[in-house]
Design a protein around this motif. Sequence first.
Motif, short mmCIF file in Angstrom:
data_model
loop_
_atom_site.label_atom_id
_atom_site.label_comp_id
_atom_site.label_asym_id
_atom_site.label_seq_id
_atom_site.Cartn_x
_atom_site.Cartn_y
_atom_site.Cartn_z
N HIS A 76 0.80 -1.23 0.00
CA HIS A 76 0.00 0.00 0.00
C HIS A 76 0.83 1.27 0.00
O HIS A 76 0.46 2.27 -0.64
N MET A 112 -2.80 1.13 -8.28
CA MET A 112 -3.47 2.43 -8.21
C MET A 112 -2.75 3.40 -9.14
O MET A 112 -1.56 3.67 -8.96
N GLU A 116 -5.79 8.09 -9.40
CA GLU A 116 -6.70 7.30 -8.57
C GLU A 116 -6.22 7.31 -7.12
O GLU A 116 -5.82 6.30 -6.56
N ASP A 118 -7.98 8.13 -4.30
CA ASP A 118 -8.92 7.68 -3.28
C ASP A 118 -9.42 6.26 -3.53
O ASP A 118 -9.58 5.47 -2.60
N HIS A 119 -9.68 5.93 -4.77
CA HIS A 119 -10.17 4.60 -5.09
C HIS A 119 -10.01 4.36 -6.59
O HIS A 119 -9.73 5.28 -7.36
N TYR A 135 -16.95 -2.07 -1.04
CA TYR A 135 -16.44 -2.36 -2.39
C TYR A 135 -17.47 -3.16 -3.18
O TYR A 135 -17.73 -2.89 -4.35
N GLN A 140 -16.08 0.36 -5.91
CA GLN A 140 -14.96 1.27 -5.71
C GLN A 140 -13.97 0.63 -4.75
O GLN A 140 -14.28 0.38 -3.59
N ASN A 142 -10.28 0.42 -2.74
CA ASN A 142 -9.09 1.12 -2.25
C ASN A 142 -8.39 0.27 -1.19
O ASN A 142 -8.80 -0.86 -0.93
N GLU A 143 -7.36 0.84 -0.57
CA GLU A 143 -6.55 0.06 0.38
C GLU A 143 -7.37 -0.45 1.57
O GLU A 143 -7.06 -1.49 2.14
#
Length: 282
Positions: A76, A112, A116, A118-119, A135, A140, A142-143
């Motif tokens: 991440h 990412m 991108e 945020d998501h 999700y 959407q 993300n981490e």
Amino acid sequence: MQVGHEFKTEIELLSRVRHKILVCLLGFCFEQGEEMLIYEYVPNGNLNDTLSGIRRDWMRRLRVALDTARGLVNLHELANPPVIHRDIKSTNVLLDECLNAKVADFGLSKLMGDGEKDHVSTQVKGTMGYLDPEYYMTQQLNEKSDVYSFGVVMLEMITARKPIERGKYIVREVREMMDKTKELYSLHSVVDPALGFGTRLSGFEKFVDLAMRWVEDGRAKRPTMSEVVKDIETIMQLAGLNPNADSLSTSASYEESNKASSFDPYSEESFDQSQVFPPRTI
């Protein structure tokens, strides 16, 4: 078609990202229709198999939690561009000869892009029972989606139960059963007996508190993986252990400290394979 895409993703990602807590890709073969990936040998199998049949003490499990969290931090925050694993589960956490954990299987991982932050909007992929509900609903990613899956693995680790078993979802079951006014939060009936209730489970309640933060339905309420690492390190330090020791030495020191201490203190079978899920319908 999906298998071919995952094969390519695995090669590209592991050629870009290398760390001792991520399983190492040694080579690959793509010849005459044969697709093979050659990894370093990790002799103690995966966490799922270990929980199924082998006794593992509390501190060894904390060590596995810390290793896995550190592997995700590497993806991440240290990889460029950042990587979302997207399929964190107990079968994708491997254990080496010292029972140190390595994160494996990057076939569904997602990079990412620069735009991108945020998501990333993408088709829902992953394993049922470990999927971030936000999700799943919004597509959407993300981490924080990895944080949710990690939290499910941690609940699996302290209960030795599949995320979805006999019509019960482990997250909901623990949430409804918790009683913070009682010993072990009144979770005796779901905690893995192999942990041993006759020993001192230092930091167990704190760990459960954290795990329930990791599996919050709303990702805004979940911490980052770097915060997760700090929390687990704190639990180990409070127990008088070195978070940077390997798993076997950590366990040995813990067992030594406990020689004189004792007290009694989801809805179907889970999917075992990664897959693409259909659009949500009523």
